[in-house]
Motif scaffolding. Sequence first.
Motif, PDB file in Angstrom:
ATOM      1  N   GLU A 170       0.824  -1.210   0.000  1.00 44.51           N
ATOM      2  CA  GLU A 170       0.000   0.000   0.000  1.00 44.51           C
ATOM      3  C   GLU A 170       0.857   1.257   0.000  1.00 44.51           C
ATOM      4  N   GLY A 171       1.920   1.237   0.807  1.00 48.48           N
ATOM      5  CA  GLY A 171       2.806   2.383   0.863  1.00 48.48           C
ATOM      6  C   GLY A 171       3.480   2.630  -0.470  1.00 48.48           C
ATOM      7  N   ARG A 172       3.911   1.562  -1.136  1.00 45.23           N
ATOM      8  CA  ARG A 172       4.558   1.704  -2.440  1.00 45.23           C
ATOM      9  C   ARG A 172       3.595   2.258  -3.482  1.00 45.23           C
ATOM     10  N   GLU A 173       2.344   1.752  -3.472  1.00 42.75           N
ATOM     11  CA  GLU A 173       1.354   2.205  -4.447  1.00 42.75           C
ATOM     12  C   GLU A 173       1.039   3.681  -4.252  1.00 42.75           C
ATOM     13  N   SER A 174       0.863   4.083  -2.986  1.00 48.17           N
ATOM     14  CA  SER A 174       0.566   5.478  -2.696  1.00 48.17           C
ATOM     15  C   SER A 174       1.726   6.374  -3.117  1.00 48.17           C
ATOM     16  N   CYS A 175       2.943   5.934  -2.834  1.00 52.17           N
ATOM     17  CA  CYS A 175       4.128   6.715  -3.179  1.00 52.17           C
ATOM     18  C   CYS A 175       4.264   6.847  -4.691  1.00 52.17           C
ATOM     19  N   CYS A 176       4.079   5.754  -5.414  1.00 47.39           N
ATOM     20  CA  CYS A 176       4.213   5.781  -6.872  1.00 47.39           C
ATOM     21  C   CYS A 176       3.186   6.713  -7.490  1.00 47.39           C
ATOM     22  N   ALA A 177       1.956   6.680  -6.945  1.00 44.62           N
ATOM     23  CA  ALA A 177       0.902   7.543  -7.478  1.00 44.62           C
ATOM     24  C   ALA A 177       1.249   9.010  -7.266  1.00 44.62           C
ATOM     25  N   GLU A 178       1.640   9.338  -6.041  1.00 46.14           N
ATOM     26  CA  GLU A 178       1.919  10.732  -5.723  1.00 46.14           C
ATOM     27  C   GLU A 178       3.149  11.249  -6.461  1.00 46.14           C
ATOM     28  N   LEU A 179       4.206  10.458  -6.443  1.00 53.09           N
ATOM     29  CA  LEU A 179       5.443  10.878  -7.103  1.00 53.09           C
ATOM     30  C   LEU A 179       5.253  10.987  -8.610  1.00 53.09           C
ATOM     31  N   GLY A 180       4.510  10.028  -9.169  1.00 55.10           N
ATOM     32  CA  GLY A 180       4.278  10.037 -10.607  1.00 55.10           C
ATOM     33  C   GLY A 180       3.567  11.290 -11.077  1.00 55.10           C
ATOM     34  N   VAL A 181       2.622  11.775 -10.270  1.00 53.22           N
ATOM     35  CA  VAL A 181       1.892  12.987 -10.635  1.00 53.22           C
ATOM     36  C   VAL A 181       2.750  14.222 -10.405  1.00 53.22           C
ATOM     37  N   LEU A 182       3.319  14.342  -9.213  1.00 54.66           N
ATOM     38  CA  LEU A 182       4.037  15.564  -8.843  1.00 54.66           C
ATOM     39  C   LEU A 182       5.257  15.825  -9.720  1.00 54.66           C
ATOM     40  N   GLN A 183       5.874  14.765 -10.241  1.00 56.41           N
ATOM     41  CA  GLN A 183       7.040  14.952 -11.100  1.00 56.41           C
ATOM     42  C   GLN A 183       6.669  15.478 -12.482  1.00 56.41           C
ATOM     43  N   ARG A 184       5.390  15.391 -12.829  1.00 58.60           N
ATOM     44  CA  ARG A 184       4.963  15.762 -14.182  1.00 58.60           C
ATOM     45  C   ARG A 184       4.146  17.040 -14.246  1.00 58.60           C
ATOM     46  N   VAL A 185       3.698  17.537 -13.111  1.00 58.07           N
ATOM     47  CA  VAL A 185       2.805  18.696 -13.148  1.00 58.07           C
ATOM     48  C   VAL A 185       3.526  19.978 -12.731  1.00 58.07           C
ATOM     49  N   HIS A 186       3.055  21.065 -13.302  1.00 62.50           N
ATOM     50  CA  HIS A 186       3.571  22.390 -12.918  1.00 62.50           C
ATOM     51  C   HIS A 186       2.453  23.388 -13.171  1.00 62.50           C
TER      52      HIS A 186
END
Length: 410
Positions: A123-139
């Motif tokens: 669960e921790g990995r899934e949550s981290c991947c989701a958050e990191l995946g979005v934040l690295q691409r948005v501005h």
Amino acid sequence: MGTSSSKVGLLPEAPSKNSYFSFMKSFMDLKKRDIDEDLKKQKRAPYLWSTSQGPVSDGGASRKRQANKAEVKFRTKFDPRVTARYDIKALIGRGSFSYVVRVEHRLSCQPFAIKLLEVRGQEGRESCCAELGVLQRVHHPNIIRLTEVFETQHRVYLVLELATGGELLERVIARGSFTERDATRALIMVSSGLRYLHALGVTHRDLKPENLLYYHPGQDSRLVITDFGLACWGSNWALRTLCGTPEYLAPEMLAGKPYGSAVDMWALGVISYILLSGSMPFDQHSRPRLFKAILRGSYSFHGQPWSSVSNQAKDFIERLLSQNPEQRMTAEQALKHPWLVTMAAGSSNKNLHRPISQNLRQRASRASVSSSRSGSTTGSRTTMSPRSHSGHESFQLDGNRLQRSVVVSA
């Protein structure tokens, strides 16, 4: 960050609060929290993360040692690369798989927030991947900004801009006046952020007032969308996953139907309703009744202050709380709605602050009593089956987030 604990206003993650109306608990104390005051308090009690025995006194050598041990133990969670660049100031939030701390860059002295994510479990990995995946691409000015990332085998450190202006509803309460025009200013910023996200194929899936934070305390502050732990990309793998906060779940999610970014627009409708009234559109004491009300679309514009709210504002909410996601306004359409375009110029300038504040206080009081009677605890998990299904379904409540798994019968 919808976290438990004394939050200064930052990226909330799965806040561990003891009722699903947790965002209103802070309204029981109407003091405006300011980061400068927080820093002053820390100077008076310099031992961060002290034990429950309270501040360390000058003459209490034993308690001083305990406080030092607690601080050292917490600091050991941070990779040396992080502490070499940032000075850890204070723990300001805690989630199911994370800690959030206020830090200061050692060279520039600029304040930031670091979200420490534990990624040992699935669960921790899934949550981290989701958050990191979005934040690295948005501005975008209305989305929390990621500035740096540190990764280890079991932890990920997200360095984020520090939002110190408080949550959306905290700002409403702190004001002496609140009109429809004030509401449109906030909703324009949220809608702008959603339009950007949805254009990229990102669905937030946990939009709520706790996750809408002002960057600074000033009146001209931008409002930012935070907490992307449940966000998803595209429209395939996540379309039938029920997750989020119960009061903001769209009917298609509860019905187990495929869904898309329209679930965020439903949540925006719920937020708009709360923003103009201080009440929830779907207000039930039990999860089954709550879900039933959502599926039926059972809400009204009765009571105060709705008699003083314009028809344009009500139309805006109705177009977002449409049971049919295909008929629901998109973020682009919301920004073109006459109520937002004119910034409520044709509406009454009546001050709605008093009834909104009263409704929020009453809700907080009832939620507090209900929580104490039920003996609920912070971060508790509950399994629920709110309605029958052609298969087996289970609901997991973690803090105030709901996740559902379904095994469909043959």
